[in-house]
Scaffold this motif. Structure first.
Motif, PDB file in Angstrom:
ATOM      1  N   GLY A   1      35.914  43.979  24.148  1.00 20.30           N
ATOM      2  CA  GLY A   1      35.710  42.180  25.036  1.00 20.30           C
ATOM      3  C   GLY A   1      37.004  42.485  26.034  1.00 20.30           C
TER       4      GLY A   1
ATOM      5  N   PHE B   1      35.721  44.420  29.081  1.00 16.77           N
ATOM      6  CA  PHE B   1      34.820  43.718  29.872  1.00 16.77           C
ATOM      7  C   PHE B   1      35.159  41.995  31.098  1.00 16.77           C
ATOM      8  CE2 PHE B   1      31.412  44.673  27.032  1.00 16.77           C
ATOM      9  CZ  PHE B   1      30.997  45.555  26.906  1.00 16.77           C
TER      10      PHE B   1
ATOM     11  N   TYR C   1      29.643  41.612  39.000  1.00 17.33           N
ATOM     12  CA  TYR C   1      31.292  41.045  37.987  1.00 17.33           C
ATOM     13  C   TYR C   1      30.951  40.249  37.144  1.00 17.33           C
ATOM     14  CZ  TYR C   1      32.000  43.606  41.882  1.00 17.33           C
ATOM     15  OH  TYR C   1      31.350  44.107  43.573  1.00 17.33           O
ATOM     16  N   TYR C   2      30.377  38.926  37.562  1.00 19.54           N
ATOM     17  CA  TYR C   2      30.318  37.990  36.237  1.00 19.54           C
ATOM     18  C   TYR C   2      30.088  38.466  35.003  1.00 19.54           C
ATOM     19  CZ  TYR C   2      31.953  34.289  39.625  1.00 19.54           C
ATOM     20  OH  TYR C   2      33.254  34.019  40.706  1.00 19.54           O
TER      21      TYR C   2
ATOM     22  N   ARG D   1      30.090  40.978  33.284  1.00 19.19           N
ATOM     23  CA  ARG D   1      31.023  41.490  32.292  1.00 19.19           C
ATOM     24  C   ARG D   1      31.627  40.657  31.712  1.00 19.19           C
ATOM     25  NH1 ARG D   1      30.059  46.152  31.585  1.00 19.19           N
ATOM     26  NH2 ARG D   1      31.710  47.478  30.128  1.00 19.19           N
ATOM     27  N   ILE D   2      32.313  39.874  32.861  1.00 19.86           N
ATOM     28  CA  ILE D   2      33.543  38.403  32.585  1.00 19.86           C
ATOM     29  C   ILE D   2      32.537  38.392  30.288  1.00 19.86           C
ATOM     30  CG2 ILE D   2      34.621  36.794  32.930  1.00 19.86           C
ATOM     31  CD1 ILE D   2      34.776  38.287  35.591  1.00 19.86           C
TER      32      ILE D   2
ATOM     33  N   GLN E   1      29.800  39.436  29.168  1.00 23.73           N
ATOM     34  CA  GLN E   1      29.770  40.008  28.241  1.00 23.73           C
ATOM     35  C   GLN E   1      31.151  40.014  27.210  1.00 23.73           C
ATOM     36  OE1 GLN E   1      27.400  43.175  29.011  1.00 23.73           O
ATOM     37  NE2 GLN E   1      27.496  43.989  26.643  1.00 23.73           N
ATOM     38  N   GLY E   2      31.855  40.128  27.798  1.00 22.72           N
ATOM     39  CA  GLY E   2      33.383  40.415  26.954  1.00 22.72           C
ATOM     40  C   GLY E   2      33.674  38.732  26.893  1.00 22.72           C
ATOM     41  N   PHE E   3      34.037  37.600  27.189  1.00 21.55           N
ATOM     42  CA  PHE E   3      33.590  36.785  26.723  1.00 21.55           C
ATOM     43  C   PHE E   3      33.275  35.991  25.242  1.00 21.55           C
ATOM     44  CE2 PHE E   3      36.561  34.679  30.384  1.00 21.55           C
ATOM     45  CZ  PHE E   3      37.158  34.221  29.754  1.00 21.55           C
TER      46      PHE E   3
ATOM     47  N   LEU F   1      31.831  38.698  24.078  1.00 24.46           N
ATOM     48  CA  LEU F   1      32.030  39.038  22.169  1.00 24.46           C
ATOM     49  C   LEU F   1      33.309  38.604  21.998  1.00 24.46           C
ATOM     50  CD1 LEU F   1      32.271  43.324  22.908  1.00 24.46           C
ATOM     51  CD2 LEU F   1      31.463  42.198  20.787  1.00 24.46           C
ATOM     52  N   LEU F   2      34.246  37.739  22.327  1.00 28.30           N
ATOM     53  CA  LEU F   2      34.927  37.135  21.942  1.00 28.30           C
ATOM     54  C   LEU F   2      35.320  36.114  20.935  1.00 28.30           C
ATOM     55  CD1 LEU F   2      37.579  37.465  25.648  1.00 28.30           C
ATOM     56  CD2 LEU F   2      37.969  38.920  22.995  1.00 28.30           C
TER      57      LEU F   2
END
Lengths: 325, 338
Positions: A134, A137, B286-287, B289-290, B292-294, B296-297
């Motif tokens: 995460g 990303f 790009y957002y 990806r950000i 999607q990362g958030f 997950l977190l």
């Protein structure tokens, strides 16, 4: 119990040593093989070249093994490396104060990302794979956003900034000193200090470590900061060398680093792992890649060979009962 | 934290989905246009087929990083083999993809290699093979009729890849809920040792699950190659992580034993809607990806918070739905055990 004669005791001691240090034997074997088949391999220039080339991925790998010993993965190192490299170039190190900034800012940012990893994983005991993926990303996206997906470059960088990757001291490239320094520091940290013992205890059994009073969350946090710091240093070296960066430059470093770590015999479930063996694992990868270049094999085939080395190393390590370290 | 809150958290995928759907469909300009819906269906379907394969592997306690490389492998093979006839090409690609799955299974069951590292190895090896074979150049398609596999629509506008995905979803749902083998997969992921002692051929089951996962990646590779009319050797770099994100979002856990085809469908739609919504709002890629990362977190944080509550319900193997956000407290951070 049957008393064993001195000779057989010596033999078993040697075989235990070989079982423990087999990674160095593999390195020597690969080097002997290359030295006998290629006259260009065993030259000072080429060997220094190998060392210089592996130092970037090597420093990443040393950080990754510290985290792995605590039974956690860090898959965000590639993105932290990119972040550090891009920020370092964006600081435009054209005069001394900016050069200092181009070294300190990436380190600070990288360590902040590492601290975020460590806090989420240490405090919440969240799964390290998910958290660091995460984070990867988020960091990759932020870097691309920061530079709008474009290359970044610096012209007229100060000589000091050049020297981080291109300098020589007593005939040995500066990145090699950095690699050796990081390896030595981390080795001492893992073998001689409370930190090392605590991290090993956490990797062996986190619950037991907590019950005997190890501040688990804090030491997981420290481990992630070390790993992120390593990736940031590598990023700065890379930036100093290339100075015209693609914002996706760090992709794949986490996997190369993991390959070296696994080659060095670290146990994936934590508790066991050795910084010096990881160092040897990095050297093996570097020597093999160098050998393939000496024989003019295409780059794509190097990828293939690296994958095969990883699979074989893991398969051998998994099937052989490794001695207690 | 009271139990109602945890009950709410337990259906977090559903809540994410509802919020996203309302947000995108009300505020997104042109969400309901046919072209956008078709785009959404295709985008979701290509990864969706693999999500179903990955669901089976992850319920069984496994992990597969190699699917992205398999997508490239099967795409390249199907395009290269087109001169032999479409059916032959498709079969060849699927056989190769399943073979990679079997290789994963062999490494994991026979040599007892950690799934994470084993599939990382095959990921790099297969990528290297594809790159060496194609010399890192894309392989252009030769048969225009082949493209219909990825671009055709049926029932007046429903994309064919969507139908393939629906079939994959129904099959994997049936397998996991109605077939004996599905129950065995849950048992395997729940506790491998007791599954083995109760007479389940765990190694064979694992091999099968990885082969299925490889097979689904093969299907996606063929569909993608047909859409692009190209066998691309560099495609699928992020596929594995995207697919795993969807499955985790759908309630599966890295330690196995929980998850469902319906849950994964929800996770998949969440990611699909998120991407589609950000597209509609003209947010730079790009957002995504950000975001999607958030996501997950946020997911892990919520899961851990839910897990800390005193109310712990027992997980049920039979109904296959994630009970509480459970993640056995293995290690400080639940690192993989080898």
């Amino acid at each position: 119990m049957r008393r064993r004669d001195p000779v057989s005791r010596q033999v078993s001691r040697v075989s235990a040593l070989v079982g423990r240090e087999w990674v160095w034997l593999v390195l020597v074997a690969v080097m002997v093989l290359l030295a006998t088949t290629s006259s260009n391999f065993l030259t000072t220039g080429n060997l220094l070249n190998v060392l210089r080339q592996v130092s970037i991925v090597g420093i990443v790998a040393i950080g990754v093994v510290v985290v792995l010993i605590s039974s956690n993965f860090d898959l965000s190192v590639g993105s932290i490396l990119t972040l550090a490299a891009v920020v370092s170039v964006q600081m435009q190190p054209v005069d001394p104060p900016r050069t200092l900034l181009a070294i300190l800012a990436p380190l600070a940012l990288g360590c902040t990302v590492g601290a975020a990893n460590g806090l989420i994983i240490g405090l919440l005991r969240a799964n390290s794979i998910i958290v660091t993926v995460g984070m990867q990303f988020v960091v990759t996206g932020c870097v691309l956003l920061y530079v709008a997906g474009q290359h970044v470059r610096v012209d007229n960088a100060t000589p000091f900034y050049f020297a981080v990757s291109g300098g020589y001291l007593f005939g040995i490239p500066v990145p090699v000193y950095l690699f050796l320094l990081v390896t030595t520091l981390c080795h001492l940290l893992m073998t001689r200090t409370l930190f090392g013992r605590y991290v090993r205890a956490i990797g062996g059994n986190a619950e037991a470590a907590r019950l005997v009073g190890v501040p688990v969350a804090r030491y997981v946090l420290y481990a992630y900061i070390i790993s992120a710091a390593g990736a940031s240093v590598s990023g700065i070296i890379l930036a100093s060398r290339v100075r015209n960066l693609d914002p996706t430059v760090g992709i794949g470093y986490e996997f190369s680093a993991l390959t070296a770590v696994v080659l060095g015999g670290a146990r994936l479930s934590g508790g066991r792992g050795n910084v010096l063996h990881t160092f040897a694992g990095v050297l093996i990868l570097g020597v093999v890649a160098n050998g393939m270049r000496l024989f003019n094999l295409p780059f794509n085939m190097q990828l293939l060979v690296q994958g095969i080395i990883l699979v074989v190393a893991v398969a051998l390590g998994a099937s052989a009962k490794v001695d207690e370290r | 934290m009271n139990s109602r809150f945890t009950t709410l958290l337990r259906r977090r995928t559903l809540w994410f989905l509802i919020v996203l759907l309302v947000w995108v469909s009300v505020l997104g300009q042109g969400f309901w246009s046919v072209a956008n819906l078709q785009n959404l269906v295709v985008a979701v379907s290509v990864e969706g087929v693999m999500v179903m394969g990955m669901t089976i592997v992850m319920i069984g306690g496994g992990f597969d990083l190699s699917i992205g490389s398999v997508v490239a492998l099967s795409g390249v093979i199907v395009v290269k083999a087109l001169p032999l006839g479409k059916p032959v090409a498709v079969v060849l690609a699927l056989v190769a993809a399943s073979a990679v799955g079997l290789a994963n299974g062999t490494l994991i069951t026979r040599l007892r290699v950690n799934p994470f590292i084993a599939t990382l190895g095959t990921m790099v090896v297969v990528r290297g093979l594809v790159m060496t074979y194609t010399n890192a150049q894309p392989v252009p398609g030769t048969d225009p009729a082949f493209m219909s596999l990825g671009r055709a629509t049926i029932f007046g506008g429903f994309p064919l890849p969507g139908l393939i995905f629906v079939a994959a979803f129904v099959l994997s749902h049936m397998l996991l809920t109605y077939l004996k083998i599905g129950r065995e997969v849950y048992a395997l992921g729940g506790n491998e040792e007791s599954a083995r002692s109760s007479g389940i051929a765990t190694d064979r089951l694992k091999m099968l699950s990885y082969a299925i996962c490889g097979f689904t990646a093969g299907i996606s590779g063929i569909v993608l190659a047909a859409r692009l009319n190209t066998g691309s050797p560099i495609i699928g770099e992020n596929t594995a992580l995207n697919v795993i994100t969807a499955v985790l979002l759908g309630g599966a856990s890295l330690s196995g034993g929980v998850g469902s085809a319906f849950g994964s469908l929800g996770g998949l739609l969440c990611i699909g809607l998120l991407g589609n919504g950000l597209n509609l709002f003209d947010v730079p890629a790009y957002y995504q990806r950000i975001a999607q990362g958030f996501l997950l977190l946020l997911l892990v944080v919520l899961e851990r918070l839910a897990n800390r509550s005193p109310q712990v319900s027992t997980r049920t193997v039979a109904d296959g739905r994630p009970a509480s956000g459970e993640q056995p407290s293995a290690g400080a951070a639940g690192g993989l055990s080898s």
